[in-house]
Structure formats: C-alpha cells, structure tokens
Scaffold this motif. Sequence first.
Motif, PDB file in Angstrom:
ATOM      1  N   LEU A   1      50.131 -57.887   5.909  1.00 38.52           N
ATOM      2  CA  LEU A   1      50.218 -56.663   5.118  1.00 38.52           C
ATOM      3  C   LEU A   1      49.659 -56.873   3.713  1.00 38.52           C
ATOM      4  O   LEU A   1      49.159 -55.949   3.085  1.00 38.52           O
ATOM      5  CB  LEU A   1      51.696 -56.265   5.018  1.00 38.52           C
ATOM      6  N   ALA A   2      49.752 -58.106   3.220  1.00 35.29           N
ATOM      7  CA  ALA A   2      49.294 -58.394   1.864  1.00 35.29           C
ATOM      8  C   ALA A   2      47.783 -58.588   1.805  1.00 35.29           C
ATOM      9  O   ALA A   2      47.206 -58.589   0.727  1.00 35.29           O
ATOM     10  CB  ALA A   2      49.992 -59.635   1.329  1.00 35.29           C
ATOM     11  N   ILE A   3      47.165 -58.752   2.968  1.00 32.19           N
ATOM     12  CA  ILE A   3      45.719 -59.022   2.984  1.00 32.19           C
ATOM     13  C   ILE A   3      44.971 -57.714   3.243  1.00 32.19           C
ATOM     14  O   ILE A   3      45.128 -57.119   4.303  1.00 32.19           O
ATOM     15  CB  ILE A   3      45.376 -60.046   4.086  1.00 32.19           C
ATOM     16  N   PRO A   4      44.174 -57.238   2.289  1.00 30.93           N
ATOM     17  CA  PRO A   4      43.415 -56.021   2.542  1.00 30.93           C
ATOM     18  C   PRO A   4      42.541 -56.217   3.776  1.00 30.93           C
ATOM     19  O   PRO A   4      42.008 -57.315   3.976  1.00 30.93           O
ATOM     20  CB  PRO A   4      42.537 -55.873   1.296  1.00 30.93           C
ATOM     21  N   SER A   5      42.408 -55.178   4.615  1.00 33.35           N
ATOM     22  CA  SER A   5      41.690 -55.379   5.876  1.00 33.35           C
ATOM     23  C   SER A   5      40.223 -55.746   5.631  1.00 33.35           C
ATOM     24  O   SER A   5      39.629 -56.460   6.431  1.00 33.35           O
ATOM     25  CB  SER A   5      41.801 -54.150   6.778  1.00 33.35           C
ATOM     26  N   TYR A   6      39.636 -55.281   4.482  1.00 31.54           N
ATOM     27  CA  TYR A   6      38.247 -55.679   4.227  1.00 31.54           C
ATOM     28  C   TYR A   6      38.148 -57.159   3.899  1.00 31.54           C
ATOM     29  O   TYR A   6      37.167 -57.814   4.236  1.00 31.54           O
ATOM     30  CB  TYR A   6      37.589 -54.828   3.143  1.00 31.54           C
ATOM     31  N   VAL A   7      39.195 -57.714   3.260  1.00 27.08           N
ATOM     32  CA  VAL A   7      39.192 -59.160   2.987  1.00 27.08           C
ATOM     33  C   VAL A   7      39.327 -59.930   4.298  1.00 27.08           C
ATOM     34  O   VAL A   7      38.630 -60.911   4.541  1.00 27.08           O
ATOM     35  CB  VAL A   7      40.326 -59.543   2.010  1.00 27.08           C
TER      36      VAL A   7
ATOM     37  N   SER B   1      44.123 -54.521  14.456  1.00 28.31           N
ATOM     38  CA  SER B   1      45.417 -54.718  15.128  1.00 28.31           C
ATOM     39  C   SER B   1      46.284 -55.679  14.327  1.00 28.31           C
ATOM     40  O   SER B   1      47.475 -55.443  14.120  1.00 28.31           O
ATOM     41  CB  SER B   1      45.213 -55.283  16.539  1.00 28.31           C
ATOM     42  N   LEU B   2      45.673 -56.782  13.856  1.00 28.40           N
ATOM     43  CA  LEU B   2      46.436 -57.766  13.097  1.00 28.40           C
ATOM     44  C   LEU B   2      46.855 -57.204  11.742  1.00 28.40           C
ATOM     45  O   LEU B   2      47.962 -57.468  11.264  1.00 28.40           O
ATOM     46  CB  LEU B   2      45.601 -59.031  12.893  1.00 28.40           C
ATOM     47  N   ALA B   3      45.960 -56.417  11.119  1.00 26.19           N
ATOM     48  CA  ALA B   3      46.263 -55.882   9.789  1.00 26.19           C
ATOM     49  C   ALA B   3      47.359 -54.832   9.841  1.00 26.19           C
ATOM     50  O   ALA B   3      48.093 -54.646   8.870  1.00 26.19           O
ATOM     51  CB  ALA B   3      45.006 -55.298   9.155  1.00 26.19           C
ATOM     52  N   THR B   4      47.485 -54.132  10.983  1.00 28.56           N
ATOM     53  CA  THR B   4      48.437 -53.024  11.037  1.00 28.56           C
ATOM     54  C   THR B   4      49.738 -53.366  11.767  1.00 28.56           C
ATOM     55  O   THR B   4      50.721 -52.641  11.606  1.00 28.56           O
ATOM     56  CB  THR B   4      47.817 -51.791  11.723  1.00 28.56           C
TER      57      THR B   4
END
Lengths: 504, 339
Positions: free
Chosen positions: A94-100, A123-126
């Motif tokens: 959650l702390a990692i922006p999906s673009y990063v 999937s991992l980001a959400t």
Amino acid sequence: MRKPPALLKALGIVAALAALIPVGYLFFRLGAGSEKAIEELFRSRTIELLFNTTLLVVSVTLTALVIGFLQAWLTTRTNLGFGALFAVLATLPLAIPSYVMAFSFTATFPSISGFWPSWLVLSLATSPYVFLAVSAALVRTDASSEEVARTLGLTKWQVLVRVTWPQVRPAATASSLLVALYTLSEFGAIAILRFDTFTRAIYNAYRLSFDRTAAAALAVVLVLLTLVVIWFERRYRGDYLSISPASQKRVRISLGKARPLAVTGLLFIAVVAVGIPLYSLVNWSIIGSSTADLSQILEALLGSVSLAVLAGVAITVFALAIALWIVRYPTKLGRFVELSVWANHALPAIVVALALIFLGANLFPWLYQTTALLIFAFLILFLPNALGTMTTPIAQVPKSLEDVANSLGVKGNRSIFKVVLPIAAPGILAGAALVALTVLKELPATLLLRPTGTETLAVRLWSATEELAFSQAAPYALLLVVLGGLPALALNRQARKALSEVGK
Amino acid sequence: MFKSFATLLALVSALTLSSCTSGEPNPNASETLQQKDSLVLYSGRSEELVQPLIEMFEQESGITVEVRYAGSAELAAQLLEEGENSPADVFFSQDAGALGAVSKAGLFSTIPSELTSQVDKQYSATDGSWVGVSGRARILVYNTAKVSDLPVSVFDLAKPEWKNRIAIAPTNASFQSFVTAMRVVEGEAATTSWLEAMKSNAVIFEKNDAILNAVEQGVVDAGLINHYYWFAKAKEIGKDKMKSKLAAFESNDLGNLVNVAGAGIISDNSASRAFVDFLLSNKAQTFFAEQTAEYPLVAGIDIVEGLTPLTDVRNPKVDLSDLDTLDETLELIRAAGLI
C-alpha cells in the motif's frame, strides 16, 4: 425513524455536487463536438479498449480478493505463525505507488510488458485494500459460530465458505469495489507496462492529440463502466451485520500439512510485492551518484505531509457525514449522494484536474492554483476511499447501544457523538490514514492544480525521472515509500487491534 | 435512483454550459507595451534543467519569475482549458507539437521579429507565434555487440532482418513528430507500410530512455531516440561504460529529423519579451548546449564534444509548423496497431 441532522445533509449534498463537476465538464466537452465524439466511440478500437479494460478489472479484482482474503484469514484465524509479521508484509505494498512498483519491475525484468505484468502489479498493489478490510472484519466477528459449525461436523473448507465468508462479505465486496475502480482509473503503471485501457487512451487523447472531445467521449464510457461495477457491488454486498466485539479466547484453526505451503505462498507474495521494488529502489540509489539536495527533499517532504494531513482531515469530515447518513438514516437522497460520490471514482485524475482548471481559471480565479482547490480535487478523487473504509465500522456499532444512550437521557442525534463516533473511532482513523496515504502517492492532479511552487515527493520523483536521472529519483521514491509505510502500518495495527487485545 | 442521477447530471451540465463565457480577443495590438517586473512561466522543461537558468535571468533582469513545472502536453491542455484567463505569461515547451496546439487555439501573441530572426526560420513557427530555443535530432542508437551492419535509411528498418531487433516508442511525442514528418514528406501510403512493418519488427516502449536502457542492456539491438538521451546517460554512468553508440542515417533521411523545444508568449508584456530574449542569449544557448547536449539554435555557440554540428546533420527539409497535425499521424499509428 429519526431525521438526519441538517449538517450531515449539507455536507453530503456539497460532496455530491462536487463529485458531479467532472461529469458535468465531460458533457460540456461532448456538447462542443458531439459528432466527433460519436465517431470516436464507434471505432473498432473502442471495443478493443472495452475488452482490455474489462479483462484487467475483472482479473485484478478477483486476484486481489483471493490474495487479500487468504492473507487476512491466514494471519488472523489459523496457526500460521508469525501472523503479525505476515500482516505487516501484506499491508506494505500500500505504501508503494503502483507506478514505482511497475517501474521497479521493468528495471529488474526489462522485457516485460502487456497484460500479465499489468495484472500482477495491480493485483499486488491493490490486495492490501482487501486484506485490511477483511482482517478488520474477521478480528471483530465472533469466532464462536465457526467453532459451533466445526462441532456440527462441517469441514474447514465448508466453515470458511458457509460461515466465515458471509461475515466478511460486506467488507470484502466494498474493498473489491475500491480495487476495481482503482484499476479502472490507473494510468502510471499501465503506461509503464504498456497495456491499453480506457484510462491510457484518455491520457493519450489529451497528451498526444490535444483532443478534448475524444478524451471526454472515452471518459463518459468509463463513468458508465463505473456504474456497472457499482451495481454489481450493491447486488453482491450482502447485509452489514452489526456485531459486538468478540471477547472470548479464540481457538486457532490448525492448517496441518498445508502450513508450509501457506508460509511459502505468503513469503513469495511479499518478495514480489515488497522485495523487488525495495531492492530496485535501493539499487538505483547506489548505482547513480545521488545529488539530491537535503533542503529540497525536506521541502518536498513538508509539502507531501501537509497536503496529506489537510486532505485527510477534510475528506474524513465529508466521509463521516455521508457514512452516518446512509447507515443511520437510510433515505433515497442519501443513496443518491453516495452513488454520485462513487460514480466518478474511476475517472482518471487528469479529467478531474482539467475540469477544475476550466472552472477555476474562468469562474473562480481567486481559487485557481490555490491549496484549497487542490484539496477540493482530492475530495472529489478520494472521498470514496474514505467512505469505503469508514462505512463498515460505523455500521457495526450496534443500534441498540444508541437506544440505550437515548434511554439514559442522551437526546436524539447527540448519541452519534456520544456513542457511535467513539466506538467507530479506530475505523474512522483508519479511513483517514488511508486517504492521507493515497494523497501522498497522487501525482497527476497535484501536478496540474498545485499552487505554483508547491513541491511534493511525488512531484519531485516525477520531475527527476523526466530528466532521466533515476539515481536522483530514487531517494524521493524511497522516502515516499517509507513515509507511506507509516499510515500503512497504522492501518494494519488498527485492523488487528482487537486481536492483540484478546490475546493469542 | 439512476433517473434522479441523470436529472442532476443534466442540471450540472446546463449550469456549466451557461456559465462558460467565451473570452474577448486580446486588445493589445500596437498600443504601448505593458511594463511588468514579474513573470509567470509555464515550463514543460524540467525544473532540474530550467531552474538555474531562471536564477540567472532573475539576477540579470531584476524580474521575478514564478515557474509552474509539468509535462509540456499537460501544460498545453491546461492552457487550452484556461483559455483567455490564463495566469501564464510565457509557455516554454519541450516540443513543437504542444506549441502548435496552443498556437492553433489562438492563445499566443506574435513574437517580435527582432527576436524570431535570431533563429533559423526552419526551427520556428511560420506565423511567428512561437520561436525555437534548442534542437534535438532523431537518431539510431545501437548496441555495438549486436549490430554490425548499420541501416542506411530509416526505411531499411522495415526489412525482415530487423525483426524484433528495433525499439520504438509510438506514444512518445518525438516519435510521433518524426512519423508526422514522414507522412508530410513521403505520403500516407509509404508511412502506413513503414508503420505496418514496424508492427512486426519493432519492440514497443513507452519512452526514449526506456529504449536506451534496453539497448544498453542488450534486451533489444537498436532503437530510435533523440540524440541527447545518449549524452545524458553517458554523463550519468560515464562514456566508457556505454555499450551503445549513435548513428545517423543517410543525407536527407527522415530518420535524422531535427525537432525543437521552444517558447511562445501568452501575455505580451515587457517581462515576457525579456524572457524570450534571454532564452536566445549566448548565455542561455551555451547553457543548453552544455547541460543537455542539445543543439543551440542561435548561430556561433559551441556544442558538446562528440556531437555532429547542426549544419552537418543531414536533416530532411521539413517545416516544423506542419508537424502539428498529430491527429492524422495518430490515426495511422493506431491503424497500424502500434498504440
């Protein structure tokens, strides 16, 4: 039934009108060139985009649901071991922006692109959205019915599907809605991984051909898709079960031979979702000769934190009003307010930003390029995130407690402040933290609407990658992740709080 | 519920429609120039690059500059939405396409000819609405371990021997400007067949720097980029560590197209003119040449070591003002299935 206090209604209606601004703007743009818009929509490419977008949204939502649910169930209900550690690992993406995240994947595996990596990254980001919501629900529900079901001879699997799932279904579907709309509106990761969706097409229409009519036509389709998604969520949400916090000692389900498998699975997900991005970020920082200057970093940090806090507070106030309205005083108007707030949640941030630019520059020049207008944009963009997180804890406060308060002399609606808010406070704070976290990561709207000269970590990160100096970008990205980690960890603690209170 | 939603939608859009007033045309014409000691700049070029330049200008002129940084295309979109009520005085854009879009909407004031005349005509707008400030050449970057026979023309890349070996960035503005030039010079049919060949030969990337990284890592053999990306990377990791080289195509080949970053004046006043004048000064031009390895567009400025002089770049004769027809180019690129 009691009437909703006027303040709740006023806040709710303001939020609903705000939410309708981008949609109104889109129709205005369409009206300016309806022929071209129709032409844009009836092209084979639109069908292709529709297919791609649907494929991505459905697959990401289902995957995040499965991952998030299993993580939550394993870490709260079973004898997995290291539950607290795995919970932290499940929250951290959650702390990692999906673009990063997307960028670190392409930096590590340069040849990846298209549907599969997009599916994986999103999937991992959400999945933390689902994990947190379901964890909170699982911790708060009474485990005794599961034990009863077990003694009545149901298998573990049957208990999971027939007893546990119905209890967490509202939380799971509400968080899945967030996941689905997040995927619909995602641009950064999709662009880096090169998968064509409506959102990418909308950005391209603005940025490549300066074609606002085509962009509006595609965006309207996106709003319609959103309404379909919301309809599905409403249909399958099930009822909120108001519950009293469980107070008895829990019996943990033994995983038996499946335990090593579960541990390996969770570790693998953590390595891919957290390990690779962090490894890649640290690597950039080392490879390049980092020249980022400290005062710039501090300025950006301050900008990010103050925007996140301001937006967090403002959005929480509106979200509370709407959540109380729809949960405690269900009316048609309340439902309409909720729907309109959700309806544009899948719109790419650039659409919302341009709508406010158009309105601000031409009608409210004194508001244009001020922090106030930027916070207003965040309200439109992220109110649903707060609403999705806060509705469940408020709904779970037993109505009977309010009746008791009333009988003890607390007058009418004052029981909201005396009873409902204090009990739901942890959940409300969690919602505020989630919004602050989302604002931290936000880029497109911040870039277009911020007061000239305002810096945030995300803006700095963008600006460094524009100049191709990844080594310079890395400290900002790392700091963003570390800073985002704070609310993320707070969210996780919150979700598991009751668990530690009860003991193992 | 949905019905009431629709009603409110209609209401809101009606409100938006009725409240939108079209701006009056700028009444500046030949009146005396407005004197200003502050300036709002919309910069599509990055802060890392532009900020030192701004500080130089502020010191020299005593004019305070407020800079708004974002992508060129985003700023163009922003300017289009702001219309006549834009707070911006000057738009400094990374590419000619964004300048063309703002120019088309009639939001630029004509730049005085004593400013535009400092730059070769082929690098500015024909109607004087914007002026080129620095140039970049399209070029082939190739991994020296993987490519021995260099293509003579960009059209050679359509041959089967380049299958899966050439990287392009079809959504990138520089690539699209190049395809636009191809369309204008060679016609739609030739461009379409080249794009279709690219569909089977090319590996697709989002940005120039991603192409360069992939070529450096040997993921793909060669790629089409702007020349200065290579120099930037060489500066970051060291020239001797570079595993790739640059190569131009034959004389007048479209693969050598030179495109520009440039500036246009939104609000004509003394500060705006002073800033554009500064961008064309020896100091600023040398700055671009040294910092970004771009081509200075004013004559007589030294260029970065290892770079072919602009007068020797065998670039095709293309009117950059014709490169603002990105819509039609996009149609071709889309039809070929590249985006």
